[in-house]
Each structure stands twice: as C-alpha cells, then as structure tokens.
Motif scaffolding. Structure first.
Motif, PDB file in Angstrom:
ATOM      1  N   ALA A  21      38.911  38.535  43.921  1.00  0.00           N
ATOM      2  CA  ALA A  21      39.905  38.787  42.741  1.00  0.00           C
ATOM      3  C   ALA A  21      39.450  40.101  42.132  1.00  0.00           C
ATOM      4  N   ASP A  22      40.133  40.990  42.060  1.00  0.00           N
ATOM      5  CA  ASP A  22      39.991  42.462  41.499  1.00  0.00           C
ATOM      6  C   ASP A  22      40.584  42.613  40.239  1.00  0.00           C
ATOM      7  N   ALA A  23      39.626  42.499  39.144  1.00  0.00           N
ATOM      8  CA  ALA A  23      39.924  42.483  37.773  1.00  0.00           C
ATOM      9  C   ALA A  23      40.930  43.676  37.252  1.00  0.00           C
ATOM     10  N   GLU A  24      40.642  44.832  37.944  1.00  0.00           N
ATOM     11  CA  GLU A  24      41.242  46.214  37.954  1.00  0.00           C
ATOM     12  C   GLU A  24      42.725  46.171  38.020  1.00  0.00           C
ATOM     13  N   ARG A  25      43.018  45.717  39.363  1.00  0.00           N
ATOM     14  CA  ARG A  25      44.291  45.547  39.858  1.00  0.00           C
ATOM     15  C   ARG A  25      45.187  44.445  39.227  1.00  0.00           C
ATOM     16  N   MET A  26      44.246  43.242  38.584  1.00  0.00           N
ATOM     17  CA  MET A  26      44.946  42.287  37.787  1.00  0.00           C
ATOM     18  C   MET A  26      45.388  42.903  36.452  1.00  0.00           C
ATOM     19  N   ALA A  27      44.515  43.751  35.763  1.00  0.00           N
ATOM     20  CA  ALA A  27      45.088  44.367  34.622  1.00  0.00           C
ATOM     21  C   ALA A  27      46.172  45.477  34.776  1.00  0.00           C
ATOM     22  N   GLU A  28      46.384  45.701  35.821  1.00  0.00           N
ATOM     23  CA  GLU A  28      47.422  46.674  36.396  1.00  0.00           C
ATOM     24  C   GLU A  28      48.545  45.995  36.772  1.00  0.00           C
ATOM     25  N   GLN A  29      48.399  44.663  37.085  1.00  0.00           N
ATOM     26  CA  GLN A  29      49.491  43.669  37.446  1.00  0.00           C
ATOM     27  C   GLN A  29      49.867  44.168  38.789  1.00  0.00           C
ATOM     28  N   ARG A  30      48.789  44.633  39.629  1.00  0.00           N
ATOM     29  CA  ARG A  30      49.176  44.656  40.985  1.00  0.00           C
ATOM     30  C   ARG A  30      48.539  43.638  41.691  1.00  0.00           C
ATOM     31  N   LYS A  31      48.704  43.435  42.968  1.00  0.00           N
ATOM     32  CA  LYS A  31      48.041  42.432  43.917  1.00  0.00           C
ATOM     33  C   LYS A  31      46.683  42.309  43.758  1.00  0.00           C
ATOM     34  N   PRO A  32      46.071  41.229  42.860  1.00  0.00           N
ATOM     35  CA  PRO A  32      44.635  41.281  42.540  1.00  0.00           C
ATOM     36  C   PRO A  32      43.822  40.529  43.624  1.00  0.00           C
ATOM     37  N   TRP A  33      44.551  39.785  44.563  1.00  0.00           N
ATOM     38  CA  TRP A  33      43.852  38.942  45.563  1.00  0.00           C
ATOM     39  C   TRP A  33      43.614  39.642  47.064  1.00  0.00           C
ATOM     40  N   THR A  34      42.244  39.535  47.343  1.00  0.00           N
ATOM     41  CA  THR A  34      42.148  40.291  48.746  1.00  0.00           C
ATOM     42  C   THR A  34      41.569  39.146  49.677  1.00  0.00           C
ATOM     43  N   PHE A  35      42.007  38.958  50.702  1.00  0.00           N
ATOM     44  CA  PHE A  35      41.493  38.097  51.927  1.00  0.00           C
ATOM     45  C   PHE A  35      41.212  38.949  53.152  1.00  0.00           C
ATOM     46  N   VAL A  36      39.835  38.707  53.601  1.00  0.00           N
ATOM     47  CA  VAL A  36      39.481  39.459  54.696  1.00  0.00           C
ATOM     48  C   VAL A  36      38.542  38.442  55.685  1.00  0.00           C
ATOM     49  N   ALA A  37      39.136  38.429  56.993  1.00  0.00           N
ATOM     50  CA  ALA A  37      38.194  37.595  57.877  1.00  0.00           C
ATOM     51  C   ALA A  37      38.010  38.621  58.929  1.00  0.00           C
TER      52      ALA A  37
END
Length: 75
Positions: A21-37
């Motif tokens: 969860a990216d706090a910076e992207r969340m504050a900017e109301q952009r896609k805050p979640w990243t999933f990488v496998a």
C-alpha cells in the motif's frame, strides 16, 4: 477472498509475493495498491504485477494470469 491463504499458497510453490500500500499514491487518490509475484516457478523470469485501487482488484487482475501459468491457488 482469503488473501493470506493465497499468499501462503504462492509462497509454498516458490513464488515471492509482494503486496504493498503506497501512502503517497493514496494521498494523491491514485491506485495505491501493488501486487507483484515472481520466482522460479514462473517461466522465463515472468513477473506478474498490477497496481489497483484495492487489494481485491489486484487479485482479480493477477490471479487469473497466475492460473494460466500453471500455478495452483485456493478457491
């Protein structure tokens, strides 16, 4: 959707999973979640990744791709 069970199932098959969860992207109301496998079971150093508005959206985008690659998942 049991996120912990999914992550454990992937790890048991040798796949490294990052859920962020990216706090910076969340504050900017952009896609805050990243999933990488990533990891050895994924052919040719394939990386399965997405950015989304929620954890559920990340999984909805990535789990079908992981199944296509032959990875077993719960549910």
């Amino acid at each position: 959707m049991d996120v912990l069970a999914i992550m454990e199932a992937l790890a048991e098959q040798g796949i490294t999973v990052l859920l962020k969860a990216d706090a910076e992207r969340m504050a900017e109301q952009r896609k805050p979640w990243t999933f990488v496998a990533s990891g050895a079971p994924l052919r040719d150093d394939i990386l399965v990744r997405t950015d989304a508005a929620s954890v559920e959206q990340c999984l909805e985008a990535c789990l079908p791709r992981l199944r296509e690659l032959g990875i077993s998942l719960p549910g």
